[in-house]
Write an enzyme that holds these catalytic residues in place. Structure first.
Site, PDB file in Angstrom:
ATOM      1  N   ARG A 114       0.882  -1.186   0.000  1.00  0.00           N
ATOM      2  CA  ARG A 114       0.000   0.000   0.000  1.00  0.00           C
ATOM      3  C   ARG A 114       0.905   1.216   0.000  1.00  0.00           C
ATOM      4  NH1 ARG A 114      -5.501   1.306   3.326  1.00  0.00           N
ATOM      5  NH2 ARG A 114      -6.169  -0.232   1.787  1.00  0.00           N
ATOM      6  N   HIS A 141      -7.191   0.630  -6.736  1.00  0.00           N
ATOM      7  CA  HIS A 141      -7.456  -0.228  -5.579  1.00  0.00           C
ATOM      8  C   HIS A 141      -8.130  -1.507  -6.106  1.00  0.00           C
ATOM      9  CE1 HIS A 141      -7.826  -1.505  -1.590  1.00  0.00           C
ATOM     10  NE2 HIS A 141      -8.623  -0.597  -1.081  1.00  0.00           N
ATOM     11  N   GLN A 144     -10.115  -3.993  -3.773  1.00  0.00           N
ATOM     12  CA  GLN A 144     -11.438  -3.511  -3.386  1.00  0.00           C
ATOM     13  C   GLN A 144     -12.451  -3.768  -4.513  1.00  0.00           C
ATOM     14  OE1 GLN A 144     -12.458  -1.920  -0.342  1.00  0.00           O
ATOM     15  NE2 GLN A 144     -14.397  -2.478  -1.274  1.00  0.00           N
ATOM     16  N   ASP A 237     -17.458   7.003  -1.943  1.00  0.00           N
ATOM     17  CA  ASP A 237     -16.255   6.830  -1.125  1.00  0.00           C
ATOM     18  C   ASP A 237     -16.029   8.153  -0.410  1.00  0.00           C
ATOM     19  OD1 ASP A 237     -13.858   5.951  -0.044  1.00  0.00           O
ATOM     20  OD2 ASP A 237     -12.745   6.028  -1.940  1.00  0.00           O
ATOM     21  N   CYS A 277     -16.726   1.515   0.065  1.00  0.00           N
ATOM     22  CA  CYS A 277     -15.580   0.652   0.375  1.00  0.00           C
ATOM     23  C   CYS A 277     -15.179   0.713   1.844  1.00  0.00           C
ATOM     24  CB  CYS A 277     -14.401   1.030  -0.509  1.00  0.00           C
ATOM     25  SG  CYS A 277     -13.916   2.750  -0.340  1.00  0.00           S
ATOM     26  N   ARG A 305     -13.952  -8.894   0.994  1.00  0.00           N
ATOM     27  CA  ARG A 305     -12.511  -8.665   0.842  1.00  0.00           C
ATOM     28  C   ARG A 305     -11.748  -9.942   1.201  1.00  0.00           C
ATOM     29  NH1 ARG A 305     -10.476  -3.511   0.966  1.00  0.00           N
ATOM     30  NH2 ARG A 305      -8.629  -4.608   0.251  1.00  0.00           N
TER      31      ARG A 305
END
Ligand code: CP
Length: 325
Positions: A114, A141, A144, A237, A277, A305
């Site tokens: 990340r 991402h 996700q 988001d 998310c 996830r």
């Protein structure tokens, strides 16, 4: 063994997972099939499909879902995880991404990174001898988005013709990866944002190209009501991405008309669902009554996830049958 293993043309062993645009729609569908299989057969999880395998997680930014779901995914399949952050974070700080990649490739079987920027991730992956997974970068991402389309498939059966609307900062990493996955599976992706947060033209062109094969479509609107008409899924988001906190006041003022409210659902299909998310800010990008209401799939998304990342690790580290090579 897995009942419906990946076919030869779906093999992903040794590949990196940096951006969904690097994958063929058939490969994404194969990953979804594997995730559904792992999720529906809990006994498989007790089988050590990744026994003896080690996953390194290198995180420049905070994380709850990505970190914990990857750690649980590998340990529940018989492997182990190592986590490094802050001063121990290796990508481009103490040494070059290339040197860190070459060293870690001698110790571990896959790496999740990340980062703030996308470029060090790409440099790391180019030098790595093991699969590298994007756990969120400035551009994308993909983990996700993989879990998001798994959740949509579970709820609607298929993404073909599904109308997905993303409200808010439509040029952020979550919006881009979500749109890639939706159009690759034949869905219709609409963005609603002010011009300042509209996806870049190059992104819209890439999405149109990605969707062409599967019948997926993309459109960008400034009017949220036009975008919402007939929507099956409404997604948002946070208004300010990690590392851009100094822009929060400006973003909040510009994005307020794109908040997901109860009223927004008066323009959608009656069965429309809400997705996010997480983490979420109630009273900003979404009303509490929406995210905590009956339409909300956010905790199914969060759970997925784990299932999606189990599939990803099995597919990238093994031959996709759960057989260690
Ligand atoms: N959605 C998501 O990536 O959550 P985390 O930032 O907690 O990992």
């Amino acid at each position: 063994m897995i009942a419906a293993p990946l076919a030869p043309h779906e093999q992903l062993q040794g590949r990196h997972f940096l951006d969904l645009a690097d994958f063929h729609p058939a490969e994404l569908r194969a990953l979804l099939r594997l995730a559904r299989e792992l999720k529906s057969a809990p006994s498989l999880v007790a089988r050590p499909l990744l026994r003896g395998r080690t996953l390194a997680l290198l995180f420049e930014k905070p994380s709850l879902r990505t970190r914990v779901s990857f750690e649980v995914a590998i340990t529940s399949l018989g492997g182990q995880a190592l986590f490094a952050t802050g001063g121990e974070m290796l990508v481009g700080t103490r040494e070059t991404p290339e040197d860190a990649a070459r060293v870690l490739s001698r110790y571990v079987d896959a790496v999740v990174i990340r980062t703030h920027e996308h470029e060090p991730l790409e440099r790391f992956a180019a030098a790595a001898g093991v699969p590298v997974i994007n756990g969120l970068s400035a551009l994308a991402h993909p983990c996700q988005a993989f879990a998001d389309v798994l959740t949509m498939e579970e709820h609607f059966g298929s993404l073909e013709g599904l109308r997905v609307v993303y409200l808010g900062d439509a040029r952020n990493n979550v919006a881009t990866s979500l749109a890639q996955a939706v159009v690759m599976l034949g869905g219709s992706m609409r963005f609603a944002s002010p011009l300042s947060h509209r996806p870049r033209e190059a992104t819209l062109q890439q999405l149109a190209k990605l969707g062409a094969r599967a019948g997926g479509r993309v459109r960008a609107f400034t009017d949220p009501v036009r975008a919402l008409r007939g929507a099956d899924v409404v997604y948002t988001d946070v208004w300010t991405s990690m590392g851009e906190e100094h822009l929060h006041e400006r973003n909040a003022a510009m994005l307020l008309p794109y908040a997901v409210t109860e009223r927004a659902f008066s323009f959608t299909a009656p069965h429309a669902v809400f997705m996010h998310c997480l983490p979420a800010h109630r009273g900003q990008e979404v009303e509490a009554g929406v995210i905590d209401g009956a339409r909300s799939l956010v905790f199914d998304q969060a759970e997925n996830r784990l299932h999606a990342q189990r599939a990803l690790l099995v597919a990238l580290i093994t031959d996709g049958k759960g057989t260690s090579i």
